[in-house]
Motif scaffolding. Structure first.
Motif, mmCIF file in Angstrom:
data_model
loop_
_atom_site.group_PDB
_atom_site.id
_atom_site.type_symbol
_atom_site.label_atom_id
_atom_site.label_comp_id
_atom_site.label_asym_id
_atom_site.label_seq_id
_atom_site.Cartn_x
_atom_site.Cartn_y
_atom_site.Cartn_z
ATOM 1 N N TRP A 139 13.155 7.695 -11.665
ATOM 2 C CA TRP A 139 13.102 6.923 -12.896
ATOM 3 C C TRP A 139 12.598 5.513 -12.637
ATOM 4 C CZ3 TRP A 139 13.881 8.471 -17.823
ATOM 5 C CH2 TRP A 139 14.569 9.675 -18.046
ATOM 6 N N ALA A 140 11.782 4.986 -13.562
ATOM 7 C CA ALA A 140 11.468 3.557 -13.557
ATOM 8 C C ALA A 140 12.699 2.791 -14.010
ATOM 9 C CB ALA A 140 10.291 3.264 -14.488
ATOM 10 N N PRO A 141 12.906 1.583 -13.502
ATOM 11 C CA PRO A 141 14.091 0.810 -13.889
ATOM 12 C C PRO A 141 14.229 0.574 -15.385
ATOM 13 C CG PRO A 141 13.122 -0.121 -11.913
ATOM 14 C CD PRO A 141 12.174 0.932 -12.400
ATOM 15 N N ASP A 142 13.091 0.554 -16.131
ATOM 16 C CA ASP A 142 13.193 0.345 -17.579
ATOM 17 C C ASP A 142 13.367 1.649 -18.350
ATOM 18 O OD1 ASP A 142 10.698 1.518 -17.517
ATOM 19 O OD2 ASP A 142 9.606 -0.246 -18.239
ATOM 20 N N SER A 143 13.501 2.758 -17.646
ATOM 21 C CA SER A 143 13.752 4.090 -18.226
ATOM 22 C C SER A 143 12.609 4.620 -19.075
ATOM 23 C CB SER A 143 15.045 4.086 -19.076
ATOM 24 O OG SER A 143 16.164 3.719 -18.303
ATOM 25 N N SER A 144 11.432 3.995 -19.026
ATOM 26 C CA SER A 144 10.319 4.439 -19.868
ATOM 27 C C SER A 144 9.359 5.372 -19.142
ATOM 28 C CB SER A 144 9.528 3.233 -20.379
ATOM 29 O OG SER A 144 8.842 2.580 -19.316
ATOM 30 N N GLN A 145 9.451 5.450 -17.821
ATOM 31 C CA GLN A 145 8.503 6.234 -17.027
ATOM 32 C C GLN A 145 9.241 6.956 -15.903
ATOM 33 O OE1 GLN A 145 4.739 3.711 -16.153
ATOM 34 N NE2 GLN A 145 6.418 2.245 -16.299
ATOM 35 N N LEU A 146 8.557 7.927 -15.368
ATOM 36 C CA LEU A 146 8.984 8.579 -14.141
ATOM 37 C C LEU A 146 7.820 8.555 -13.165
ATOM 38 C CD1 LEU A 146 10.612 11.819 -15.587
ATOM 39 C CD2 LEU A 146 11.878 9.979 -14.468
ATOM 40 N N ARG A 221 6.566 -1.620 -12.491
ATOM 41 C CA ARG A 221 5.101 -1.560 -12.359
ATOM 42 C C ARG A 221 4.695 -1.110 -10.960
ATOM 43 N NH1 ARG A 221 1.252 -5.530 -15.299
ATOM 44 N NH2 ARG A 221 0.292 -5.424 -13.239
ATOM 45 N N ARG A 222 5.251 -1.769 -9.967
ATOM 46 C CA ARG A 222 4.852 -1.483 -8.594
ATOM 47 C C ARG A 222 5.660 -0.309 -8.024
ATOM 48 N NH1 ARG A 222 6.158 -6.865 -5.810
ATOM 49 N NH2 ARG A 222 7.762 -6.830 -7.445
ATOM 50 N N ILE A 223 5.011 0.448 -7.176
ATOM 51 C CA ILE A 223 5.660 1.559 -6.479
ATOM 52 C C ILE A 223 5.378 1.412 -4.989
ATOM 53 C CG2 ILE A 223 5.704 4.057 -6.114
ATOM 54 C CD1 ILE A 223 4.907 4.399 -9.046
ATOM 55 N N ALA A 224 6.421 1.387 -4.195
ATOM 56 C CA ALA A 224 6.271 1.440 -2.743
ATOM 57 C C ALA A 224 6.249 2.898 -2.307
ATOM 58 C CB ALA A 224 7.413 0.701 -2.057
ATOM 59 N N PHE A 225 5.485 3.192 -1.282
ATOM 60 C CA PHE A 225 5.460 4.552 -0.753
ATOM 61 C C PHE A 225 5.094 4.502 0.721
ATOM 62 C CE2 PHE A 225 1.190 3.691 -2.297
ATOM 63 C CZ PHE A 225 0.350 4.266 -1.353
ATOM 64 N N THR A 246 0.933 -0.024 -10.686
ATOM 65 C CA THR A 246 0.554 0.962 -11.699
ATOM 66 C C THR A 246 0.106 0.317 -12.999
ATOM 67 O OG1 THR A 246 2.793 1.169 -12.604
ATOM 68 C CG2 THR A 246 2.230 2.567 -10.723
ATOM 69 N N GLY A 247 0.329 -0.989 -13.122
ATOM 70 C CA GLY A 247 -0.114 -1.680 -14.329
ATOM 71 C C GLY A 247 -1.577 -2.052 -14.308
ATOM 72 N N LYS A 248 -2.229 -1.879 -13.169
ATOM 73 C CA LYS A 248 -3.652 -2.169 -13.031
ATOM 74 C C LYS A 248 -4.409 -0.859 -12.855
ATOM 75 C CE LYS A 248 -2.817 -6.631 -10.750
ATOM 76 N NZ LYS A 248 -3.030 -7.424 -9.514
ATOM 77 N N PRO A 249 -5.228 -0.487 -13.816
ATOM 78 C CA PRO A 249 -5.963 0.786 -13.717
ATOM 79 C C PRO A 249 -6.799 0.846 -12.436
ATOM 80 C CG PRO A 249 -6.151 -0.143 -15.920
ATOM 81 C CD PRO A 249 -5.508 -1.204 -15.065
#
Length: 665
Positions: A139-146, A221-225, A246-249
């Motif tokens: 889950w994203a912290p804002d609960s709007s995305q996975l 927005r950001r994802i570490a991997f 992820t906020g930058k296409p």
């Protein structure tokens, strides 16, 4: 070699033993093993009211293990089943706003997809529909995305109708095999993001790289991997932490760590300025390097290891909700503990330790901690860990275990032949008379990067309930005892580790517990390989059982999944200067010395330690007239997972030990 994950408690071993005495219905047996509920994947709801978990159970009629998701009330009481029957559902995660519970399920078809349960009621709703399925989500912290981790789809995944015959594998990689996967081509795992409002899914990492362990930043927005994006990832173990915005296409990932070591398991600080992870020390052979606790500055990339834990293996690190500390699991000297590390000073506090083996932990929004704990007499159950005290919430196996007489488990110190201080667990049969020597079985763990600990061990309980004293040493090569201890067997398999395991038997004999005239030896994977060394070096054991083992190591090169490991440890086998390395540690060249009756077992489709190894061992013993049998389980990989095969294996062990050990007086 290392064992792959499996849905049962027998991830390193499977043991079936001598028959219980008549009327011994209070002993732990095969039926009880198959009646166990195995708990994993715990997740606390943000409000702390529930802990979701995955329950794995054996369906003997379907001859399979199934996963289901349940809710354990934090105040105690009976758990509630969430997932539908006749499907595999696992990996529960709560949305940070507490409204939804997401799971992975194959309830619609054979691929795992993300489904959502709304706490306001109603049946689960499918969220994703990737043709290749979903491997992992968060889950994203804002609960709007996975975020989703998924393999690239193959042409067969995208075809409207499955092909009549499989496509040929076209391979041009160094690393071209993996157990339970098969041949590897250029289809890789990458990160995707799905917006829950629009149900739009987009891929955010790309390329001929394998991405893993993705984790959201607090900004959603950001994802570490984790990824190895060197020129030839198959030739080295240089994994790094990367971040994609992820906020930058079409944003390219940014490399955060830059050391030529292995960084993994990233988790963000609440302010998004740091990432806690594991990191191996430089200058150490990668396969023996302990994952240490480290913190990375996301702005500068500076990585700082926690000095107090320099010799301790760490799992699953994550920041506390206020960012002042780090919680993690450590593997240390036959224990697996939950620790708290002060984020500024690095001071380490043990929260759960001793005979409480912590396999997982989770926290609610207020920072309350829940743990999955196993003990010598308790398969893993959910506990709350508030105020430094454990309170058991789950009791899924209580009715099954109530009234059963279980073996006692104690850890003892002993010395190897060269004086090295070591530890072994001694499992004593229930009701054993003090002062009476017992038939003993030397049980060698797999890995070798592993350790025996205090967790409930169904194999040892099965064996002990039939009258065996089970000797479970942690020889050199084991993790949990420091870096030098782990790397001590480099190019010396069957050397000092052999000395260490037989010294554990000597210790049990010297203490008056083990009968030196009634001894057996058993191991699976690396434990099986060590069993093969044992029977080529001594005739003191009356029976041996070797599972998923190897004898002629050079035969594995280019056939199993460990080409990189073999090269790192022994060198390229066709070069004259390396041949001695391969031959010196291969039991195959000493099979003329074996006199021990040996049962040889394995899975037909094992690409971890391929069955050809067991075939070679069996035919050599058969040609020499040594009592032996080869048992191969159809379509099984490195670990058996079909209940009927497990039972068959147990019963064959029962016969073998009953024939060669129980009659010896």
């Amino acid at each position: 070699m290392r064992a792959s994950a499996a849905p049962t408690l027998i991830s390193c071993t499977c043991i079936a033993l001598l028959p219980a005495a008549a009327g011994a219905d209070d002993k732990f047996g095969i039926d009880e093993y198959h009646a166990l509920t195995l708990v994993s994947g715990i997740a606390a709801s943000p409000d702390g009211a529930y802990v979701a978990y995955t329950a794995s159970t054996a369906d003997l009629e379907a001859d399979a293990w199934f996963d289901a998701v349940w809710l354990q009330p934090a105040e105690g009481g009976e758990p509630l089943r969430m997932s539908a029957p006749a499907s595999n559902t696992s990996a529960p995660q709560w949305s940070p706003d507490g409204r939804y519970l997401a799971v992975l399920s194959d309830r619609k078809d054979e691929t795992a997809q993300v489904w959502l349960y709304d706490r306001r009621g109603g049946d689960a709703q499918q969220v994703t529909d990737l043709p290749q399925g979903v491997d992992q989500f968060e889950w994203a912290p804002d609960s709007s995305q996975l975020l989703l981790l998924a393999e690239d789809p193959t042409p067969d995944d995208l075809a409207e109708e499955p092909p009549k015959n499989p496509r040929p594998w076209v391979i041009d990689r160094l690393q071209f095999k993996e157990d339970y996967v098969g041949y590897l081509d250029r289809y890789r795992a990458h990160v995707h993001v799905i917006d829950l409002a629009s149900r739009e899914t987009r891929q955010v990492t790309f390329g001929d790289y394998e991405d893993s362990e993705p984790a959201w930043a607090p900004d959603s927005r950001r994802i570490a991997f984790v990824s190895n994006r060197t020129d030839d990832p198959d030739s080295n173990r240089n994994t790094d932490i990367w971040v994609v915005d992820t906020g930058k296409p079409d944003a390219a990932p940014t490399r955060v760590t830059s050391a030529e070591t292995s960084e993994a398991a990233p988790s963000w600080s609440p302010d998004g300025r740091r990432i806690v992870c594991t990191s191996t020390a430089p200058g150490i052979l990668p396969i023996y390097a302990l994952p240490r606790l480290a913190v990375v500055d996301t702005g500068t990339g500076a990585l700082s290891a926690v000095a107090a834990l320099d010799e301790i293996q760490v799992f699953s690190p994550r920041f506390t909700a206020d960012g002042t500390a780090i919680l993690a699991i450590t593997e240390d000297r036959g224990g697996q503990d939950l620790i708290r590390v002060d984020a500024k000073s690095g001071a380490v506090q043990s929260l759960v330790d001793g005979e409480d083996v912590v396999t997982e932990f989770t926290t609610d929004a207020e920072g309350d901690i829940f743990v999955l704990v196993s003990r010598p007499d308790l398969p893993a159950e959910i506990f709350s860990a508030g105020d430094g005290e454990l309170r058991q919430l789950g009791h899924v196996n209580a009715a099954l275990l109530d009234g059963l007489k279980l073996a006692t488990v104690e850890k003892h110190a002993y010395s190897s032949a060269d004086g090295t201080a070591l530890e072994t667990f001694i499992v004593t049969p229930p009701g054993a008379r003090q002062g009476r020597r017992l038939p003993a079985l030397l049980y060698i763990h797999g890995g070798p990067q592993a350790q025996f600990d205090y967790r409930f061990n169904s194999d040892a309980q099965l064996l002990a309930s039939r009258g065996f004293l089970v000797v479970m040493p942690n020889p050199r090569g084991s993790f949990g005892y420091g870096q030098d201890f782990a790397a001590a067997i480099y190019r010396d398999w069957g050397g000092i580790d052999y000395q260490d395991v037989v010294a554990a038997v000597d210790f049990a004999v010297a203490e008056g517990w083990a009968d030196p005239e009634r001894l057996a030896v058993y191991g699976w994977s690396y434990g099986g390989m060590m069993t093969n060394h044992v029977i080529t070096k001594t005739d003191r054991f009356d029976a041996a059982i070797t599972g998923a083992s190897a004898t002629l190591y050079v035969a594995n090169y280019g056939h199993d999944q460990y080409q990189r490991w073999w090269e790192e440890e022994l060198g390229l086998p066709w070069l004259a200067e390396n041949r001695g390395n391969w031959e010196r540690i291969s039991p195959f060249y000493s099979l003329d010395k074996v006199v021990t009756p040996t049962l040889v077992v394995g899975g037909e489709d094992d690409w971890n330690v391929p069955i050809l190894n067991s075939e070679q061992l069996y035919i050599a013993l058969k040609r020499r007239g040594i009592p032996t049998q080869l048992v191969v389980y159809p379509n099984e990989g490195h670990i058996l997972s079909v209940p009927s095969y497990e039972r068959d294996l147990y019963e064959r062990y029962f016969d073998w030990l009953g024939t060669w050990v129980s009659a010896v007086r």
